[in-house]
Design an enzyme around this catalytic site. Structure first.
Site, short mmCIF file in Angstrom:
data_model
loop_
_atom_site.label_atom_id
_atom_site.label_comp_id
_atom_site.label_asym_id
_atom_site.label_seq_id
_atom_site.Cartn_x
_atom_site.Cartn_y
_atom_site.Cartn_z
N ASP A 251 -3.89 1.97 4.17
CA ASP A 251 -3.56 0.96 5.16
C ASP A 251 -4.65 0.96 6.22
OD1 ASP A 251 -0.79 -0.69 5.87
OD2 ASP A 251 -2.04 -0.31 7.63
N ASP A 275 -8.00 6.71 3.50
CA ASP A 275 -8.53 5.82 4.51
C ASP A 275 -9.58 4.92 3.86
OD1 ASP A 275 -10.82 7.38 4.21
OD2 ASP A 275 -10.52 8.48 6.08
N ASP A 289 -0.09 -6.17 -0.50
CA ASP A 289 1.07 -6.76 0.17
C ASP A 289 0.60 -7.13 1.57
OD1 ASP A 289 3.52 -7.57 1.05
OD2 ASP A 289 4.52 -5.65 0.82
N CYS A 342 5.79 -11.51 2.17
CA CYS A 342 7.21 -11.81 2.37
C CYS A 342 7.32 -13.13 3.12
CB CYS A 342 7.94 -10.68 3.09
SG CYS A 342 7.26 -10.22 4.70
#
Length: 388
Positions: A251, A275, A289, A342
């Site tokens: 992330d 990382d 995502d 989403c």
């Protein structure tokens, strides 16, 4: 706190949100300054606030206001109580810490059109385009609380076994057709976090649509997989439960993954945190995502519906294009790239994928998946791309 006092507290929190404070921050600040409030009070106030945010436009009308220029926390809560068929005279009576009695100039006004559907005017054309004949059904679904779903960890139990374990702790569940690993919680949701099934990794909280997205990835034993925008790692753990994989989680904000090692240990899963500097590419599957408007999850984050504007959406789509490009660099030749949001907006979904494919002829679309709250869970989109 009395029921009326809880309504008054929700009004105060809503006024802070209307003044620009994020919903979660406003609730946390109220709780910190209200040491007298017990856990039940905090939960009730939160429910009131979120019920109002889901119905911002229609509740304002029913409460005698007009969104956004003539809306207050009071008009919102009065509208919610009226929508729910509550006893407004008992809750708005001015006694103790309850709000003042309702006046004649707070008469309800019947919401109409987009107001009745709690749809922002500027987003209506895009939502209508994306949802087609389901537009009104989906917008109506977004006015209610989202169901609570659990994902059964198939490494530790099957669905029937998990249901029995949960039932022993008075948590009633039922399977859901959207995912073979999903259980919808029928009763006892507040007991989940302290239940043995949760603490021992047998179940995890995860929306059914999110589970359906992971199931559609066609995972195979032995694959090297990168969860590129892992966040808390829910999809990493869901993938680990479906196949024997080598999973790396990444992330851009490494701190977002801080709880993932403990969650993975509880789930008996192996996930390696990465990382950006340590990414070396060559993955069989990369799941991106991407950050998005969250329009598919407005039931859970209802203030996001009203905070989003055209400039914010433009920033998000630019970021999504960057995420797609960076994630594609990690895919091995012959590997696959899964892009997910989403969101229900085409600008964040199909249009993003089309633009990526136009700029990257070595990729092709295998299939995509579009889910809305009308399917039972959150709204989700996933496109699975093959790199030749």
């Amino acid at each position: 706190m009395t029921p009326g006092a809880r309504i008054a507290a929700a009004i105060a929190v809503l006024d802070r949100i209307l003044a620009g404070e994020p919903a979660e921050k406003a609730l946390v600040n109220w709780a910190r300054n209200s040491r007298f409030a017990g856990s039940g009070d905090r939960s009730a106030v939160r429910d009131h606030v979120f019920d109002a945010l889901r119905r911002m436009r229609s509740a304002s009308a029913l409460g005698g206001g007009r969104w956004p220029e003539a809306t207050s926390g009071r008009s919102l809560m009065l509208g919610v109580i009226r929508a729910q068929g509550g006893d407004e005279a008992a809750l708005f009576n001015g006694q103790g810490h309850a709000p003042a009695a309702v006046s004649e100039d707070e008469s309800p006004r019947n919401p109409e059109g987009l107001e009745a559907l709690d749809c922002p005017d500027w987003l209506a054309p895009q939502l209508r385009e994306a949802l087609g004949p389901q537009f009104e059904v989906v917008m109506a679904a977004l006015q209610s609380r989202a169901p609570v779903f659990l994902r059964v960890n198939l490494r530790l139990s099957d669905v029937d076994g998990a249901r029995r374990i949960l039932a022993a702790e008075e948590i009633e569940t039922r399977p859901h057709p959207l995912s073979a690993t999903a259980l919808e919680v029928v009763s006892g949701a507040k007991k989940i976090a302290r239940s043995e099934a949760y603490l021992n990794g047998v179940v995890e909280l995860q929306d059914v649509a999110s589970q359906a997205v992971v199931a559609a990835l066609d995972l195979q034993d032995g694959q090297r997989v990168l969860d590129f925008c892992a966040g808390g790692g829910g999809k990493s753990l869901a993938m680990a439960a479906l196949a024997d994989l080598q999973i790396d989680a990444h992330d851009i904000s490494y701190a977002r993954m801080s709880d993932l090692p403990a969650r993975a240990a509880r789930a008996r899963a192996e996930v390696t945190l990465k990382d950006t500097a340590s990414l070396s590419g060559g993955y069989d599957l990369v799941l991106a995502d991407a950050p998005c408007s969250g329009s598919g999850a407005w039931r859970r984050q209802p203030d996001a519906r009203w905070r989003l504007d055209a400039a914010g959406l433009a920033r998000l789509t630019a970021l999504q294009a960057e995420v797609l490009s960076n994630a594609s660099d990690q895919v091995a030749p012959g590997g696959r790239l899964a892009y997910a949001t989403c969101s229900m907006l085409e600008a964040e979904n199909g249009a993003q994928v089309a633009a990526f494919l136009a700029a990257n002829p070595d990729y092709r679309l295998l299939r995509d998946l579009r889910l809305t709250p009308a399917d039972g869970g959150d709204g989700f989109y996933m496109a699975l791309l093959q790199r030749d």
